[in-house]
Design a protein around this motif. Structure first.
Motif, PDB file in Angstrom:
ATOM      1  N   GLY A 114       0.804  -1.220   0.000  1.00 15.74           N
ATOM      2  CA  GLY A 114       0.000   0.000   0.000  1.00 15.74           C
ATOM      3  C   GLY A 114       0.836   1.268   0.000  1.00 15.74           C
ATOM      4  N   GLY A 115       2.060   1.178  -0.534  1.00 11.94           N
ATOM      5  CA  GLY A 115       2.938   2.353  -0.593  1.00 11.94           C
ATOM      6  C   GLY A 115       3.667   2.633   0.706  1.00 11.94           C
ATOM      7  N   LYS A 116       3.578   1.709   1.657  1.00 16.37           N
ATOM      8  CA  LYS A 116       4.246   1.901   2.942  1.00 16.37           C
ATOM      9  C   LYS A 116       5.679   1.382   2.897  1.00 16.37           C
ATOM     10  N   LEU A 117       6.495   1.955   3.716  1.00 20.19           N
ATOM     11  CA  LEU A 117       7.897   1.581   3.882  1.00 20.19           C
ATOM     12  C   LEU A 117       7.987   0.177   4.474  1.00 20.19           C
ATOM     13  N   ASP A 118       8.877  -0.644   3.940  1.00 20.18           N
ATOM     14  CA  ASP A 118       9.087  -1.999   4.470  1.00 20.18           C
ATOM     15  C   ASP A 118      10.432  -2.036   5.185  1.00 20.18           C
ATOM     16  N   PHE A 119      10.492  -1.431   6.362  1.00 21.56           N
ATOM     17  CA  PHE A 119      11.730  -1.395   7.132  1.00 21.56           C
ATOM     18  C   PHE A 119      12.135  -2.798   7.583  1.00 21.56           C
ATOM     19  N   ALA A 120      11.155  -3.624   7.913  1.00 21.50           N
ATOM     20  CA  ALA A 120      11.457  -4.997   8.344  1.00 21.50           C
ATOM     21  C   ALA A 120      12.155  -5.775   7.232  1.00 21.50           C
ATOM     22  N   GLY A 121      11.756  -5.548   5.982  1.00 22.57           N
ATOM     23  CA  GLY A 121      12.411  -6.208   4.853  1.00 22.57           C
ATOM     24  C   GLY A 121      13.858  -5.772   4.721  1.00 22.57           C
ATOM     25  N   LEU A 122      14.096  -4.468   4.864  1.00 17.86           N
ATOM     26  CA  LEU A 122      15.472  -3.957   4.850  1.00 17.86           C
ATOM     27  C   LEU A 122      16.276  -4.601   5.964  1.00 17.86           C
ATOM     28  N   GLN A 123      15.748  -4.584   7.168  1.00 15.15           N
ATOM     29  CA  GLN A 123      16.468  -5.078   8.339  1.00 15.15           C
ATOM     30  C   GLN A 123      16.806  -6.565   8.203  1.00 15.15           C
ATOM     31  N   ALA A 124      15.902  -7.337   7.620  1.00 18.05           N
ATOM     32  CA  ALA A 124      16.155  -8.779   7.447  1.00 18.05           C
ATOM     33  C   ALA A 124      17.381  -9.016   6.575  1.00 18.05           C
ATOM     34  N   SER A 125      17.560  -8.218   5.529  1.00 22.81           N
ATOM     35  CA  SER A 125      18.743  -8.367   4.674  1.00 22.81           C
ATOM     36  C   SER A 125      19.981  -7.787   5.345  1.00 22.81           C
ATOM     37  N   TYR A 126      19.843  -6.641   5.978  1.00 18.26           N
ATOM     38  CA  TYR A 126      20.951  -5.976   6.676  1.00 18.26           C
ATOM     39  C   TYR A 126      21.602  -6.908   7.698  1.00 18.26           C
ATOM     40  N   LEU A 127      20.767  -7.631   8.453  1.00 19.01           N
ATOM     41  CA  LEU A 127      21.283  -8.497   9.518  1.00 19.01           C
ATOM     42  C   LEU A 127      22.032  -9.721   8.999  1.00 19.01           C
ATOM     43  N   GLN A 128      22.013  -9.966   7.702  1.00 16.96           N
ATOM     44  CA  GLN A 128      22.830 -11.039   7.127  1.00 16.96           C
ATOM     45  C   GLN A 128      24.285 -10.600   6.966  1.00 16.96           C
ATOM     46  N   PHE A 129      24.540  -9.284   7.022  1.00 18.64           N
ATOM     47  CA  PHE A 129      25.874  -8.730   6.792  1.00 18.64           C
ATOM     48  C   PHE A 129      26.477  -8.055   8.021  1.00 18.64           C
ATOM     49  N   PHE A 130      25.645  -7.568   8.922  1.00 27.79           N
ATOM     50  CA  PHE A 130      26.124  -6.778  10.059  1.00 27.79           C
ATOM     51  C   PHE A 130      25.569  -7.334  11.365  1.00 27.79           C
TER      52      PHE A 130
END
Length: 166
Positions: A114-130
């Motif tokens: 619905g045009g909303k930010l998916d911060f959880a999606g970002l964080q899920a990928s981020y936590l694979q590297f950091f």
């Protein structure tokens, strides 16, 4: 009174920066992906590498024969792709994700949400590297929701600053 303090502080900062920079020489090297590219992949300034923002690669490339557009995936998929590209660019320069000191993330609203930010999606990928067992370092990070990114399909753009340790 506040104005005078602010002006004096600003003048002191400028004077200090001038003194520090006066004798220092910094080597600058631009990483050009190819001569047709409008921007550098990154720029070395001394021991600091500034990488340009990275967008995702397609999960499924476009098919001109059938007229199908490329598919780039959701925020999590695009963030993972951008982070993998960043890791490859760093590796080519003798660095790794542990050397990232600052990250800026630009997020577009996901039409599937619905045009909303998916911060959880970002964080899920981020936590694979950091913050992992193998790579516990975490950079300073800012994340912004933007109206749109340069590519109409883009949901994520990530830029980083990395420093070569001594």
């Amino acid at each position: 009174m506040t104005m005078k303090i602010g002006m004096s502080f600003a003048a002191a900062l400028l004077a200090g920066a001038a003194c520090v920079g006066a004798g220092a020489q910094v080597t600058v090297k631009h990483l050009q992906p190819n001569e047709k590219s409008a921007i550098a992949d990154g720029v070395w300034a001394g021991d600091t590498l500034y990488l340009s923002g990275q967008l995702a690669s397609p999960v499924t490339p476009a098919d001109a024969a059938t007229g199908k557009a490329a598919v780039y995936g959701d925020t999590k998929t695009q963030a993972l792709s951008a982070l993998n590209k960043i890791q490859a660019l760093l590796k080519a320069q003798g660095l790794d994700m542990k050397d990232v000191v600052k990250m800026s993330v630009f997020l577009g609203g996901d039409p599937e949400k619905g045009g909303k930010l998916d911060f959880a999606g970002l964080q899920a990928s981020y936590l694979q590297f950091f913050g992992t067992k193998d790579q516990p370092n975490k950079p300073a990070r800012s994340a912004f929701q933007v109206a749109a990114l340069a590519a109409p399909w883009a949901l994520v753009e990530i830029e980083v600053i990395a420093v070569k340790g001594k």
